[in-house]
Design an enzyme around this catalytic site. Sequence first.
Site, PDB file in Angstrom:
ATOM      1  N   VAL A   1      46.934 -26.517  -6.926  1.00 53.53           N
ATOM      2  CA  VAL A   1      45.783 -26.775  -6.055  1.00 53.53           C
ATOM      3  C   VAL A   1      45.587 -25.644  -5.061  1.00 53.53           C
ATOM      4  CG1 VAL A   1      44.767 -28.367  -4.401  1.00 53.53           C
ATOM      5  CG2 VAL A   1      46.066 -29.252  -6.337  1.00 53.53           C
TER       6      VAL A   1
ATOM      7  N   ASP B   1      53.937 -20.318   0.665  1.00 59.77           N
ATOM      8  CA  ASP B   1      54.712 -21.371   0.012  1.00 59.77           C
ATOM      9  C   ASP B   1      56.180 -21.199   0.383  1.00 59.77           C
ATOM     10  OD1 ASP B   1      54.049 -23.358  -2.618  1.00 59.77           O
ATOM     11  OD2 ASP B   1      56.157 -22.895  -2.255  1.00 59.77           O
ATOM     12  N   GLN B   2      56.865 -22.324   0.500  1.00 63.26           N
ATOM     13  CA  GLN B   2      58.286 -22.274   0.839  1.00 63.26           C
ATOM     14  C   GLN B   2      59.140 -21.737  -0.302  1.00 63.26           C
ATOM     15  OE1 GLN B   2      60.070 -26.133   1.437  1.00 63.26           O
ATOM     16  NE2 GLN B   2      58.991 -27.055  -0.281  1.00 63.26           N
TER      17      GLN B   2
ATOM     18  N   SER C   1      55.711 -29.400  -8.236  1.00 57.81           N
ATOM     19  CA  SER C   1      55.422 -30.088  -9.500  1.00 57.81           C
ATOM     20  C   SER C   1      54.611 -29.220 -10.455  1.00 57.81           C
ATOM     21  CB  SER C   1      54.693 -31.406  -9.231  1.00 57.81           C
ATOM     22  OG  SER C   1      53.531 -31.204  -8.457  1.00 57.81           O
TER      23      SER C   1
ATOM     24  N   HIS D   1      57.227 -27.717 -12.906  1.00 53.04           N
ATOM     25  CA  HIS D   1      58.074 -28.559 -13.767  1.00 53.04           C
ATOM     26  C   HIS D   1      57.239 -29.456 -14.660  1.00 53.04           C
ATOM     27  CE1 HIS D   1      57.472 -32.498 -11.910  1.00 53.04           C
ATOM     28  NE2 HIS D   1      57.787 -32.033 -10.728  1.00 53.04           N
TER      29      HIS D   1
ATOM     30  N   HIS E   1      59.534 -39.059 -12.305  1.00 56.71           N
ATOM     31  CA  HIS E   1      58.925 -39.227 -13.624  1.00 56.71           C
ATOM     32  C   HIS E   1      59.794 -38.492 -14.648  1.00 56.71           C
ATOM     33  CE1 HIS E   1      55.879 -39.184 -16.758  1.00 56.71           C
ATOM     34  NE2 HIS E   1      55.906 -37.875 -16.781  1.00 56.71           N
TER      35      HIS E   1
ATOM     36  N   TYR F   1      54.022 -40.107 -23.427  1.00 56.21           N
ATOM     37  CA  TYR F   1      53.205 -39.001 -23.929  1.00 56.21           C
ATOM     38  C   TYR F   1      54.126 -37.941 -24.513  1.00 56.21           C
ATOM     39  CZ  TYR F   1      54.401 -36.583 -19.550  1.00 56.21           C
ATOM     40  OH  TYR F   1      55.071 -35.998 -18.511  1.00 56.21           O
TER      41      TYR F   1
ATOM     42  N   THR G   1      45.665 -31.344 -14.331  1.00 55.06           N
ATOM     43  CA  THR G   1      44.475 -31.733 -15.085  1.00 55.06           C
ATOM     44  C   THR G   1      43.192 -31.527 -14.291  1.00 55.06           C
ATOM     45  OG1 THR G   1      45.800 -33.396 -16.235  1.00 55.06           O
ATOM     46  CG2 THR G   1      43.403 -33.631 -16.359  1.00 55.06           C
TER      47      THR G   1
ATOM     48  N   TYR H   1      16.236 -48.519   8.934  1.00 53.45           N
ATOM     49  CA  TYR H   1      17.134 -48.086   7.855  1.00 53.45           C
ATOM     50  C   TYR H   1      17.015 -46.580   7.722  1.00 53.45           C
ATOM     51  CZ  TYR H   1      19.028 -47.695   3.073  1.00 53.45           C
ATOM     52  OH  TYR H   1      19.753 -47.362   1.962  1.00 53.45           O
TER      53      TYR H   1
ATOM     54  N   ASP I   1      24.258 -44.651   3.907  1.00 48.81           N
ATOM     55  CA  ASP I   1      23.037 -45.356   4.297  1.00 48.81           C
ATOM     56  C   ASP I   1      23.439 -46.290   5.434  1.00 48.81           C
ATOM     57  OD1 ASP I   1      24.422 -47.145   2.579  1.00 48.81           O
ATOM     58  OD2 ASP I   1      22.562 -48.169   2.052  1.00 48.81           O
TER      59      ASP I   1
ATOM     60  N   GLU J   1      21.514 -61.007  10.313  1.00 49.08           N
ATOM     61  CA  GLU J   1      22.909 -60.647  10.531  1.00 49.08           C
ATOM     62  C   GLU J   1      23.224 -60.963  11.985  1.00 49.08           C
ATOM     63  OE1 GLU J   1      23.589 -56.576   9.576  1.00 49.08           O
ATOM     64  OE2 GLU J   1      23.024 -56.789   7.462  1.00 49.08           O
TER      65      GLU J   1
END
Length: 850
Positions: A20, A40-41, A50, A53, A223, A277, A385, A564, A577, A678
């Site tokens: 991401v 990034d670490q 993830s 892996h 997982h 899978y 994905t 409205y 709305d 109302e």
Amino acid sequence: MSTETPPSRADTVVIGAGAVGCSVAYHLTELGAEDVVVIDQGPLPVTGGSSVHAPGIMFQTSPSKIQTKTAHYTSRLLSDAGVYDEVGGIEVARSEERMDFLRRRVEWATSYGLPEPQLLSPAEVTEHLPLVDKDEILGGYYSPTDGRVDGIGALQWYMEHSTASFYGNTEVTDLDVSGGEINAVETAQGRIDCERAVIATNNWGYQTGQLAGLDLPIAPVEHQYVVTEPMDELAGVESSVGDNTTGLEVPGDRSIAEYMSEGPHQPVGRDQDHSLYFRTHGDALGMGSYNHETLSVDPEAMGKNSEEHQASVRGFTKEHWETPTHRGRDKSAKQAFDELLPATQDVEYEATENGIFVFTPDGMPAVGETAQVDGLWTGLAIWWTHSGGYGRILAEWMENGVPRLPSGPVDTGGIHVRRFEPHAGEKDYFVDRGAKRYEQVYSIVEPRWQPDDHRTLRTSPFYHQQKELGAEFYQSGGWETPQWYESNANLVETYEDRIPDQDGWQGINRSKIEAAEHLHTREKVSMFDMTTFSSIMVEGEGSQAFLQQVCSNDMDLDTGQVRYSLLLNEGGGILADITVVKLDDEEFMVTTGGGNSPGIHGGHLEDEAPATVSVHVEEGAKSTIGLWGPNARLLLQRCTDADVTNNGFPYFSAKQMYVGDVPVIALRVSYVGELGWELWAPTEYGQRLWETLQDAGEDLGVRPMGGGALSSMRLEKGYRLWGTDIDTDSNPFEAGLPFAVDMDTEFIGKEALETAREKGIESKITPLTLDDSTDIMLSGRPVTKDGDAIGYVQAGNYGYSIDESIAYTYVPTEHAEAGTSVQIQCEGETYDATVRDEPLFDPTRDRIIK
């Protein structure tokens, strides 16, 4: 790409260099953003998250349009980049229920534009996947553009093709937040001042959010995945295992990264009946399993990389592979694989892992700018994905203010980080709900399914009366909301000849009482609990001018007027709305729905408000009753000294008055197309308000009404539901709401609407009715014309007052003329339907304005 010490300043800092974070950085720079830094670490590109892996399998089809669209965009982007193996994907069925489910997959894929989805016979499945025992299956679903992404290769491609600067081995130690905005990202290598930052740390999302004082509901879960030794059945396939990560720093077990970098030569496969899978890794086979009890990980204890340990991987637990521990499955992963893929029965495993990834309480991503910290964005709970698509959406949102893909604007209500309820950040809650979502990943979830944990979190003041009346409670935004009342079961006999049977999948978790409540409200009077709806108080100097800036309609209101309107983004997409009530000079009440509305809609108003205007979201502060039906005026007049005649209290006006001894703000509006009001009261008065109306209306036939009746009644009138019929992927003209737009005023999104009007409206929302069936159509099912998909069902229900099944859809304008014949595919059946003018019920509004 850089490996040096990060700079002391950047315009944008992206935290996390996984799928991401790299996608966001790539797309930001593609859109022209400069001075973007990614940290990034872990080492680059094998960060230890993830993304490295994961086996990279990409099945694109989802019941969610945005999930399908982002998956398809990702597959096309990474295919063009040369890091995607388009080998196709096959999901097999080992039960009749799963075959029905696979038919739904074809319908969703058709609706959302995936190429050539098709059902396969068992023999056709084994032509593609010869390891599968065809006697174990009933058939399969084939999506030819599914496949597998090379995770490490894709990360390298992003880094090489982005002008952002990337820094590995850079641990974030703090986020400098003050004055409600992000000022800097503190790292072990020094401080980076910035104007905005993106949290893309996924497994560490909760921990990163905590650095800014945010309780992000991101639940890590283990997982299982194994890779076999080379198999005789796959002999002859070249393998480069051992060379895939040469020269790269790899934390933990290098064999995992090696095998994940090895591509498949056969379609990727799924056996969802057993939560499994699989895919080939050269001459070996990889097998993944959700078929075990949920192994939740403490979100505060994710840990760090070391030479021996990859932070997002835990040791393989053999008992979860060989023993059935998933409460919805009666076989272990190994047992089920041995049956489906007999060649795997006696093979050894070369690599094993319990890898970690994350879930939110509703299983959807958390994307967008946080409400609490300006300039702090999130891109979390996203898998390979969908990563390319959400990176593009987030970049467009950050740069241009409009979340979109190249195909157009996207709906954000279901993914917005602001959608979560106030309780969602409590750790036990989101870990438990994340565990449930993990358990359901491959389950067949029934329509209107309801969770059984963490119930009665939020209840209205009417809850105890509702329990006594036999309310069937559904949970929405943590609220317990009645769907129907068993006390109204005796009405079913009254209206039995007007209530068709609803069988099969469409009829699951429905009750005829919903229909009876619908019809009773049209004839008598009913009370609907609206406490889940929210009021937003807007007050102070310049309030009216502020509302004019954010509202599409004219806000030049007199005290007591109700209007409205819509809230739009810069692209003209519908953010909300709303109903705006002028209570006094510079004092307004804005009402909106429940669920995710308070956080998203209220947060937008808070963001846009100037210093002189106070915006206070009163979520749960008022208890509200919708009093609707032909006898509503007679009942209300019995309880108040205020004039509620048509002349004294006209439609779309408001009064502050008393109902019995309860102070209320009464709005003469109706969401069901009947005379009514109302009644908004402080929560502490709610129980008395209910009792007052109930006692006064007993002889008038007053009854409680649940959400099921509301749904069918509003659809008969064509009233829109944000997040279902309208969202940021539609503009007011497409959504049939031009009356909510005053182009003579100035408001956010006006320029985009002017452009859209000049260009011409290409699609339009329209109601359809079935020609010869009473079945209820389900959302996401394709609407076709001459065999071609032209839209999909946004919402469907039965119109008990008009005795027709209704489906709302957006179709190209050339097909939107009343009388046009179309077809709807639902649950494997094809239904003839006809385009109709709206509203279908009471088009002259006589029942509302009398």
